[in-house]
Design an enzyme around this catalytic site. Sequence first.
Site, PDB file in Angstrom:
ATOM      1  CD  GLN A 169       2.073 114.165 -28.167  1.00  0.00           C
ATOM      2  OE1 GLN A 169       3.172 114.074 -27.516  1.00  0.00           O
ATOM      3  NE2 GLN A 169       1.583 113.064 -29.346  1.00  0.00           N
ATOM      4  CB  SER A 170       2.555 111.620 -20.477  1.00  0.00           C
ATOM      5  OG  SER A 170       3.774 111.694 -19.709  1.00  0.00           O
TER       6      SER A 170
END
Length: 339
Positions: free
Chosen positions: A78-79
């Site tokens: 979930q960057s």
Amino acid sequence: MLRLDKFKKYPLTFGATPIEHLPRLTAALGGKVQIYAKRDDCNSGLAMGGNKLRKLEYIVPDAIESNADTLVSIGGVQSNHTRMVAATAAKIGMKCVVVQESWVPHEDAVYDRVGNILMTRLMGADSRIVPDGFDIGIRKSWEDAIQSVKDAGGKPYGIPAGASVHKFGGLGYVGFAEEVRAQEAEMGIKFDYIIVCVVTGSTQAGMIVGFAADGRADRVIGIDASGTPEQTRTQVRQIVDNTAELVELGRKVRDDEIVILEDYAYPAYGVPSAETNEAIRLAARTEAMITDPVYEGKSMQGMIDLVKKGYFPEGSKVLYAHLGGAPAINGYSYTYRNG
């Protein structure tokens, strides 16, 4: 005067981001400290924006001049950073490869299919999930991805995690400090403290250099969300030194001017505590300001706790740097299923 003007800048943002007073959050915390927010979460039309775009504005000219055709970067599943690199690549007409390491020990049925990674894929990036765990340093998986682009005949341009240890990674947030100074002059106030989340380090490092120009470096309070604070502190120190030299600060930033508080990263990077969740809900329910459980929720938790503990003298004006990251909350749908 800091020499940011020496460096080329590719426009990816709308310009100066707004500063707003948060009266209901201020009141909820007792009213003795005035809370403001600098809304870098609202800085661009590129895929919901965020702090990484300030950094990428100074990196893109170098990428273009290198004749690269593919941006290659890395982050967690979930960057926010890989979303912003994918957005930048789409905007400037390059291909994009992003490595998504398994940084977070978090189980949610949709974690790898919503939020940041969904948008990253939607923008055409080649998103590669790998099992490697959390580390803010230079990663073999990223180096392997760069080599794979070369092997396929492409011309890669590598951007490390958070754009942080890139030679120009700190410049964007030197610009943030310059921008705040101009806004303070317009508003007729001066902020006593700046609160910022820190993990890979270049956001806080750039701010430290920028505010060192007017003696406020030690008023930039970094809230560690990495859970590996010594590694983060070492990386911040390196980026501060490099960036100070680039912009000709004219002196070395002292160790005591680099303030990083380690009390809020628990239980692990990307895993919110009960206190993180309380902070996220308070910001949402007082100001409709959405923060995420990885970064901004933890810096919000830190700021709230510091206000309650009396860390800031009565009458202080505290500027909360909202760096973005809200898309990641979609990966925590079960945690927040009831709000």
